[in-house]
Design a protein around this motif. Sequence first.
Motif, PDB file in Angstrom:
ATOM      1  N   UNK A 186       5.989 -15.537 -30.770  1.00 21.05           N
ATOM      2  CA  UNK A 186       6.362 -15.071 -32.098  1.00 21.05           C
ATOM      3  C   UNK A 186       7.848 -14.717 -32.199  1.00 21.05           C
ATOM      4  N   UNK A 187       8.432 -14.225 -31.112  1.00 20.55           N
ATOM      5  CA  UNK A 187       9.853 -13.843 -31.194  1.00 20.55           C
ATOM      6  C   UNK A 187      10.777 -15.045 -31.387  1.00 20.55           C
ATOM      7  N   UNK A 188      10.239 -16.267 -31.320  1.00 19.26           N
ATOM      8  CA  UNK A 188      11.036 -17.472 -31.608  1.00 19.26           C
ATOM      9  C   UNK A 188      11.223 -17.695 -33.104  1.00 19.26           C
ATOM     10  N   UNK A 189      10.562 -16.888 -33.934  1.00 24.47           N
ATOM     11  CA  UNK A 189      10.561 -17.130 -35.378  1.00 24.47           C
ATOM     12  C   UNK A 189      11.956 -17.301 -35.982  1.00 24.47           C
ATOM     13  N   UNK A 190      12.977 -16.493 -35.622  1.00 27.54           N
ATOM     14  CA  UNK A 190      14.292 -16.690 -36.247  1.00 27.54           C
ATOM     15  C   UNK A 190      14.836 -18.110 -36.096  1.00 27.54           C
ATOM     16  N   UNK A 191      14.518 -18.760 -34.975  1.00 25.18           N
ATOM     17  CA  UNK A 191      14.999 -20.123 -34.761  1.00 25.18           C
ATOM     18  C   UNK A 191      14.279 -21.144 -35.638  1.00 25.18           C
ATOM     19  N   UNK A 192      13.147 -20.753 -36.225  1.00 27.22           N
ATOM     20  CA  UNK A 192      12.352 -21.663 -37.047  1.00 27.22           C
ATOM     21  C   UNK A 192      12.667 -21.521 -38.527  1.00 27.22           C
TER      22      UNK A 192
END
Length: 346
Positions: free
Chosen positions: A46-52
Motif C-alpha cells: 500500500x505504501x507504493x500508492x504515491x507512485x501510482x
Amino acid sequence: MSVKSYSVSDFDFELPPELIAQHPAAERSASRLLDGRSSSPVDRIFRELPDLLNPGDLLIFNNTKVIKARIYGAKHSGGAVEALVERVIPGTCEVWAHMRASKSPKPGTFVRFNDAFDAEVLGRCGPDNGMFHLRLPSDPFALLEQHGHVPLPPYIEHADEADDVRRYQTVFAQEPGAVAAPTAALHFDEALLARLAERGVATAHVTLHVGAGTFQPVRVENLADHKMHSEWFEVNEATVAAVAACRARGGRVVAVGTTTLRALESAALGGGLRAGARETEIFITPGFQFQVVDRLITNFHLPKSTLMMLVSAFAGYEPIMVLYRHAIAQGYRFFSYGDAMLLERV
C-alpha cells in the motif's frame, strides 16, 4: 451478460475463513495493495500508492469517526441486553439502536447500561421498525465514549481490545457518528499522507456516517427488490471546488473507499456535484452512470453484498471476479482489517 441479467448469486464467491483478517497489519501502510488498473493484476504494497498517482490528482477521504457504539446492559427485570447505537439524533439525547434481548423491551421501560446509566425506551423506529428509539440521560457521544465498546464487525471474532480503539479508526477521523470504519482509509498513516502531499496529490474530505447495514447481505435474488439502508452524508463547498479544480487541471478524482464514492455520487445525482447534507439510499449496481469518481481505493468485500455490486459497477463485473480470484489464490487478507485494491472506472 446484460445488465438486467445480474442476480444476487452472481456476486457470491467462496472465501477460505483463514483469509478473513482478525487483526490489522502491523503497520497501516504495510498492507498489500492489489493493483487492478490493467488487464493483469499486479501485487503491490500500500505504501507504493504515491507512485501510482499523478501530481494534480485528488484523493477524497471520508472523515467520519467511529463511535464506541456497542453497549451492554440489562432490563430492570434482569434480562441481558446488547445494543448497537446506529444513529445519534442531532441536538438531543436520543438515539436509534439495534437491540438484542430475550424479549424486546417495551415503550416506557428502562434499560440499565454498564451499571452506570438508564436509557428510556421510547418505541420502535427505523426501516421496518427494526430499531429502538432510546432517550439517554445526557450527551450520547460522551456516554458512549466512556461506557461503550468499539463496534467491531460481526466477522471479527475477538472482543474489542485496546489496539482496536486506535486501529479501527482512521488517522484523520473527525466527525463522530459512524458505527463502522471507512476501512479503505485505515491503510493511510501520517508518513504516507506526507509523501502524497510531496508528490503533488491534493486531498479533500466528505462525511458519511457508516451504518451497520453495510455488513448486511442482499437477501433477495432480484436486485430490483432490495431496499437499501439509509446513511447520512455531507459534501461541503470546499470539496466541490476541489473536484472542479482537479477537473480543470486534468487530474483524476480518487475516492478512498466505497463510502466516499457513495457520498460523491449521491451528491451528483441529477447532474453536477452539489454541496449539502442529506440522507442517501443510493444502490449502485452494474449499469450505473458514474459522474464524479475516476479511481477507487477499496478493501475486499463480503459475498452477495451491495459493495460487491458497487465495485462491479465501477470496474466491470468480469474484471472484479478476476481480481477476487487472484486475491484468494495469493492469500490476500479480506474485509475490514484486510488488504486493499486500486480500481479504474470502466
